[in-house]
Design a protein around this motif. Structure first.
Motif, mmCIF file in Angstrom:
data_model
loop_
_atom_site.group_PDB
_atom_site.id
_atom_site.type_symbol
_atom_site.label_atom_id
_atom_site.label_comp_id
_atom_site.label_asym_id
_atom_site.label_seq_id
_atom_site.Cartn_x
_atom_site.Cartn_y
_atom_site.Cartn_z
ATOM 1 N N VAL A 147 34.128 40.679 42.783
ATOM 2 C CA VAL A 147 34.796 41.152 43.999
ATOM 3 C C VAL A 147 34.045 40.629 45.218
ATOM 4 N N SER A 148 34.794 40.120 46.191
ATOM 5 C CA SER A 148 34.207 39.853 47.513
ATOM 6 C C SER A 148 34.919 40.779 48.496
ATOM 7 N N PHE A 149 34.250 41.079 49.631
ATOM 8 C CA PHE A 149 34.807 42.114 50.515
ATOM 9 C C PHE A 149 35.216 41.598 51.890
ATOM 10 N N GLU A 150 34.806 40.400 52.254
ATOM 11 C CA GLU A 150 35.149 39.863 53.567
ATOM 12 C C GLU A 150 35.976 38.587 53.401
ATOM 13 N N PRO A 151 37.006 38.378 54.213
ATOM 14 C CA PRO A 151 37.469 39.256 55.300
ATOM 15 C C PRO A 151 38.225 40.479 54.807
ATOM 16 N N ARG A 152 38.662 40.458 53.529
ATOM 17 C CA ARG A 152 39.281 41.658 52.947
ATOM 18 C C ARG A 152 38.990 41.625 51.451
ATOM 19 N N PRO A 153 38.985 42.809 50.803
ATOM 20 C CA PRO A 153 38.623 42.848 49.382
ATOM 21 C C PRO A 153 39.477 41.901 48.536
ATOM 22 N N CYS A 154 38.796 41.195 47.646
ATOM 23 C CA CYS A 154 39.466 40.196 46.818
ATOM 24 C C CYS A 154 38.760 40.106 45.462
ATOM 25 N N ILE A 155 39.507 40.072 44.381
ATOM 26 C CA ILE A 155 38.955 39.918 43.029
ATOM 27 C C ILE A 155 39.319 38.524 42.538
ATOM 28 N N ARG A 156 38.294 37.825 42.021
ATOM 29 C CA ARG A 156 38.528 36.478 41.477
ATOM 30 C C ARG A 156 37.726 36.318 40.200
ATOM 31 N N PRO A 157 38.189 35.480 39.285
ATOM 32 C CA PRO A 157 37.344 35.178 38.124
ATOM 33 C C PRO A 157 36.218 34.240 38.544
ATOM 34 N N LEU A 158 35.025 34.430 37.986
ATOM 35 C CA LEU A 158 33.943 33.481 38.234
ATOM 36 C C LEU A 158 34.239 32.199 37.462
ATOM 37 N N PRO A 159 33.835 31.061 38.010
ATOM 38 C CA PRO A 159 34.024 29.809 37.270
ATOM 39 C C PRO A 159 33.305 29.895 35.928
ATOM 40 N N ARG A 160 33.884 29.315 34.885
ATOM 41 C CA ARG A 160 33.279 29.429 33.548
ATOM 42 C C ARG A 160 32.314 28.278 33.300
#
Ligand SMILES: O=C(O)[C@H](CS(=O)(=O)O)OP(=O)(O)O
Ligand code: MG
Length: 226
Positions: A213-226
């Protein structure tokens, strides 16, 4: 590495560590299925109204998914359902997600070096990443305030990290038998499907993704690169 298990929607401060918000039934099982299907990112929001506003103002192409009291939301594309997500074409798309527990806890989990989200489906991959990072403190947040399925997953991850733990089979059984699972078995609503609980209780295997999860500029969930 210190490992703490917390429960509910208010993750404790973990300034120097990694916080893992757990939602097995179903938010992060749904999220994982979406990323495996090619979704690019998830924007978690607290309410259906915020979901519509975010789409209309910032991401007109985003799909809407989620639930209120476990049921699909009028005007949304999907319920909070891995089964429904598996039927969709998601390659390169973005999704806005509203759910009662996993998303609510994630939105309150900022005071941490890093925030991950997990279910049983990516518990092993998440534990592997935590071992690699080796932070001084890991907080495992069972997001359902009273349920057993997220606590079971937290205990499974704690064991994989070298602490007191339970087996995958035990965590799977506790998920299948959880109180939150019952409504998916009794036919009370056509969009509460037993397949969602089977997905939630499954191990995603070697292709499982770590979700951050990153929070700026708004909360966002992404998969980490494998
Ligand atoms: O929709 C879900 O699976 C749950 C609601 S409940 O626990 O089943 O009532 O939301 P979530 O945020 O995924 O726990
Ligand atoms: Mg849940």
């Amino acid at each position: 590495m210190q490992i703490h298990i917390a429960q509910g929607h208010n993750p404790p401060h973990n300034i120097h560590g990694i916080t893992v918000v757990i939602d097995v039934i179903r938010a992060f099982t749904t999220s994982h299925h979406a990323f495996r299907g090619g979704l690019r990112c998830i924007w978690p929001v607290a309410t259906a109204e915020q979901a519509f506003a975010l789409r209309d103002e910032h991401c007109p192409e985003a799909l809407l998914a989620g639930e209120v009291e476990a049921l699909p939301i009028d005007g949304f594309d999907f319920g909070n359902s891995p089964w429904e997500i598996d039927q969709a074409e998601l390659q390169g798309r973005e999704m806005i997600l509203r759910t009662t527990n996993g998303v609510a806890a994630t939105l309150r989990a900022r005071d941490s070096q890093q925030v991950l989200v997990a279910g049983l489906v990516n518990a092993r991959a998440t534990a592997h990443y935590l071992r690699e990072q080796n932070p001084p403190c890991v907080v495992l947040v069972a997001s359902h305030p009273t349920g057993d399925e997220d606590v079971a997953c937290a205990e499974y991850i704690r064991g994989l990290l070298g602490g007191d733990g339970i087996s995958y089979d035990a965590a799977r059984q506790r998920t299948l038998n959880a109180r939150a699972a019952r409504k998916f078995y009794d036919g009370r609503h056509p969009r509460l499907r037993a397949q969602d609980i089977e997905a939630a209780a499954s191990d995603g295997g070697d292709n499982a993704l770590v979700m951050a999860v990153s929070f700026e500029p708004r909360p966002c969930i992404r998969p980490l690169p494998r």
